[in-house]
Design a protein around this motif. Sequence first.
Motif, PDB file in Angstrom:
ATOM      1  N   ASN A  73       0.751  -1.326   0.014  1.00  0.00           N
ATOM      2  CA  ASN A  73      -0.178  -0.037  -0.133  1.00  0.00           C
ATOM      3  C   ASN A  73       0.960   1.150   0.063  1.00  0.00           C
ATOM      4  O   ASN A  73       1.870   1.181   0.758  1.00  0.00           O
ATOM      5  CB  ASN A  73      -0.823  -0.013   1.272  1.00  0.00           C
ATOM      6  CG  ASN A  73      -2.084  -0.822   1.248  1.00  0.00           C
ATOM      7  OD1 ASN A  73      -2.506  -1.209   0.118  1.00  0.00           O
ATOM      8  ND2 ASN A  73      -2.553  -1.495   2.157  1.00  0.00           N
ATOM      9  N   ASN A  82      -5.343   6.352  -1.231  1.00  0.00           N
ATOM     10  CA  ASN A  82      -4.249   5.115  -0.750  1.00  0.00           C
ATOM     11  C   ASN A  82      -4.369   4.143  -2.004  1.00  0.00           C
ATOM     12  O   ASN A  82      -5.245   3.822  -2.799  1.00  0.00           O
ATOM     13  CB  ASN A  82      -5.310   3.897   0.065  1.00  0.00           C
ATOM     14  CG  ASN A  82      -4.857   4.398   1.514  1.00  0.00           C
ATOM     15  OD1 ASN A  82      -3.791   4.346   1.862  1.00  0.00           O
ATOM     16  ND2 ASN A  82      -5.762   4.696   2.473  1.00  0.00           N
ATOM     17  N   THR A  84      -2.976   0.609  -3.967  1.00  0.00           N
ATOM     18  CA  THR A  84      -2.288  -0.650  -3.534  1.00  0.00           C
ATOM     19  C   THR A  84      -1.739  -1.128  -4.864  1.00  0.00           C
ATOM     20  O   THR A  84      -2.587  -1.093  -5.842  1.00  0.00           O
ATOM     21  CB  THR A  84      -3.555  -1.691  -3.183  1.00  0.00           C
ATOM     22  OG1 THR A  84      -4.106  -1.423  -2.122  1.00  0.00           O
ATOM     23  CG2 THR A  84      -2.977  -3.161  -2.872  1.00  0.00           C
ATOM     24  N   PRO A 103      -7.121  -0.264   0.569  1.00  0.00           N
ATOM     25  CA  PRO A 103      -5.924  -0.687   1.375  1.00  0.00           C
ATOM     26  C   PRO A 103      -6.151  -2.345   2.020  1.00  0.00           C
ATOM     27  O   PRO A 103      -5.186  -2.946   2.141  1.00  0.00           O
ATOM     28  CB  PRO A 103      -6.035   0.013   2.570  1.00  0.00           C
ATOM     29  CG  PRO A 103      -7.176   0.823   2.580  1.00  0.00           C
ATOM     30  CD  PRO A 103      -7.732   0.921   1.269  1.00  0.00           C
ATOM     31  N   THR A 106      -4.542  -5.840   0.669  1.00  0.00           N
ATOM     32  CA  THR A 106      -2.976  -6.626   1.106  1.00  0.00           C
ATOM     33  C   THR A 106      -3.453  -8.049   2.300  1.00  0.00           C
ATOM     34  O   THR A 106      -2.420  -8.507   2.275  1.00  0.00           O
ATOM     35  CB  THR A 106      -2.190  -5.535   1.734  1.00  0.00           C
ATOM     36  OG1 THR A 106      -2.980  -4.725   2.727  1.00  0.00           O
ATOM     37  CG2 THR A 106      -1.769  -4.396   0.764  1.00  0.00           C
TER      38      THR A 106
END
Length: 699
Positions: A73, A82, A84, A103, A106
């Motif tokens: 991220n 944000n 990714t 995010p 992940t």
Amino acid sequence: MLPIISSNSPIEHLKKVGPAYLKVLHKVGIKTIKDLLFYFPHRYDDFSQIALISQLKIGQTATIQGKISEIKNIRTWKKRINITEALIQDKSGGIKAVWFNQPYLTTTLKKDLIVNLSGKVTFDGKNLCLSNPAYEIVKKQSPVHTGRLVPVYHETYGLSSRYLRFLIKPLLSLAYKIPDFLPWQIKKDFGLVNLNSALEQIHFPNNLESAKKARERLGFDELFMTQLIVLKQKQDLLKEKAPVIPFKKELIQSFVKKLSFILTDDQRIAAWQIFQDMEKPRPMNRLLNGDVGSGKTVVAAMAALAAVKAGYQTAFMAPTEVLAKQHFETFKTFLKNEKVSAALLTGSSQKLLGKKTGKKINISRLRLKKQIADGRIDIVIGTHALIQEGLAFNKLALAIVDEQHRFSIAQRAALQKKIYQIEDGLPTIPHLLSMTATPIPRTLALTIYGDLDLSLLKQLPKGRQKIITKVVVPAEREKIYKFIEEKIKQGRQVFVICPLIEESEKLEIKSVTEEYKKLSSKIFPKLKIAMLHGQLKSKEKEGIMKKFKLDQINILVATSVIEVGIDIPNATIMIIEGAERFGLAQLHQFRGRVGRSEHQSYCFLFTDSSAKKTNQRLKALLKSENGFELAEKDLEIRGPGDLTGQRQWGLPDLAMASLTDLELIQKAREVAKKVLENKLLTPALQEKIRAFQNKIHFE
């Protein structure tokens, strides 16, 4: 202990449905698992072919399969987003995948997992990458969101296709426990797949052919239900009794001779069909479908005259007060020598036309209602308030409803029911004549209007000049404005229709207000301009229309829904702003508001769109003056939901989509007839009809 899940289980019994989602699912009508299985996708993304990373090209929508070699991220401080980022590798190479503001990915997509990614290939300035792709971890089970034909649903109220796929896929086995209400012989005769197979393949098809067969079966079911309901209504109506209104040849010949124009062949045929219907002891249920300006009102006046001279009353209902008043004036002209009394009764006014003098008489509302109830008024003209006011008649034998196309199946059924329940002073029910100026394509005539007998008016009265129609691009506006100014100096008047904004009536009013300000302050500051929209009070609308009719207003700016039947012979120019937003049939309707006098008329289609398809579509209007041809073309190009510029027919999506398939409609109609004729209405089929009626709010 967890409840046993069946197709009839409430949707909240599913683990993945919490209070927030439950509220949203209920909003779209999904209350049971069966409802969920019958919530169909409207299209598919073809992610079935897995491509090698090395073969990807910019702009391509593709599915890849590979191992996650890296995922992280990143937070951009400028835009506070944000991001990714993941690196995916297959045997041919690697590519970056990027997601925004997710995010949590992940924790789902971990390093070394094998995944399918489906999405658009973009270029980030340095390398190729997949932007915001659909993702799925590769497991032993068949894929749901990638690597296949992926169903896409209507994403209303924040209901995502991903969530719906997540819910539906594990429940498909329950489709095999839903009884198939279609007899096997019908399925065999018409080459239809089983219901359970159709339900599975509509959501997660093996290929496009399977999806097509599933849609055909489920579309057939919806059309078949529609046909059963409308044909059953027709069958039930045949059991009812109506007053016999004999055809008096001399009366009608005398009426026709007094007209200032010659009837078209279509008008003569339609009138004859109506007279034949009214001579029978069962109720007429006929739709008079006329092109713009084809002369429906005179045909209705002939039917009303026949009823009156047989000793009965007629009720005529228009959708608005302005139109009701216009019809009252037209009837006054047509029937001036016939010794017929007529009354106008709307929410804001009442008038009486004396039988002996043929002149208008002022009368109180209470007294007028009493005279109608005593049978002293022959023809009562008003809005649909006539049936809502609890108005009583003495011998009502004919009800005429104008602009039927504004009603869905459900509204039409409810209106019909109310008409048949009018206190009419007779042991029978009235004959019903519906009228519409929207040309109806053949497929719609067989479905939505399947319970009605149809009379078509395609011919226009002789002597009508061809309306000059032109598509106007932004660069040509100034030239057209100068032309309009010249025509107004010559004494002509202008209609301006503002763009259709389906989402909001408020936005439509805003667009009218803005157009009015622009025209009155910048373009034609010296001219008299007025505006008209649905939020104005009846008195205000009436005042504006009266001024326009008396030539005290040069330009009238209006919303798209305003008074389709307004007749202003001196208005010879029609401007339609945002013409690309309307269907061809609707544009043709607007065009028909001009060209009603000896002066040359014009229709200017203003558009800012340079799209090739838009221009092709608008050019169809330049080539054709036949509303029925244009309605068919509209159905072909834009689909049935747009036929009148609004989704109003009250049919489910698959039946709507099938309205372009004449063969399928004819199949469904044939089967429905067989079922009713041979009394094959099984309990399962009756239950299905009840459920379908609830679905389309028939009652």
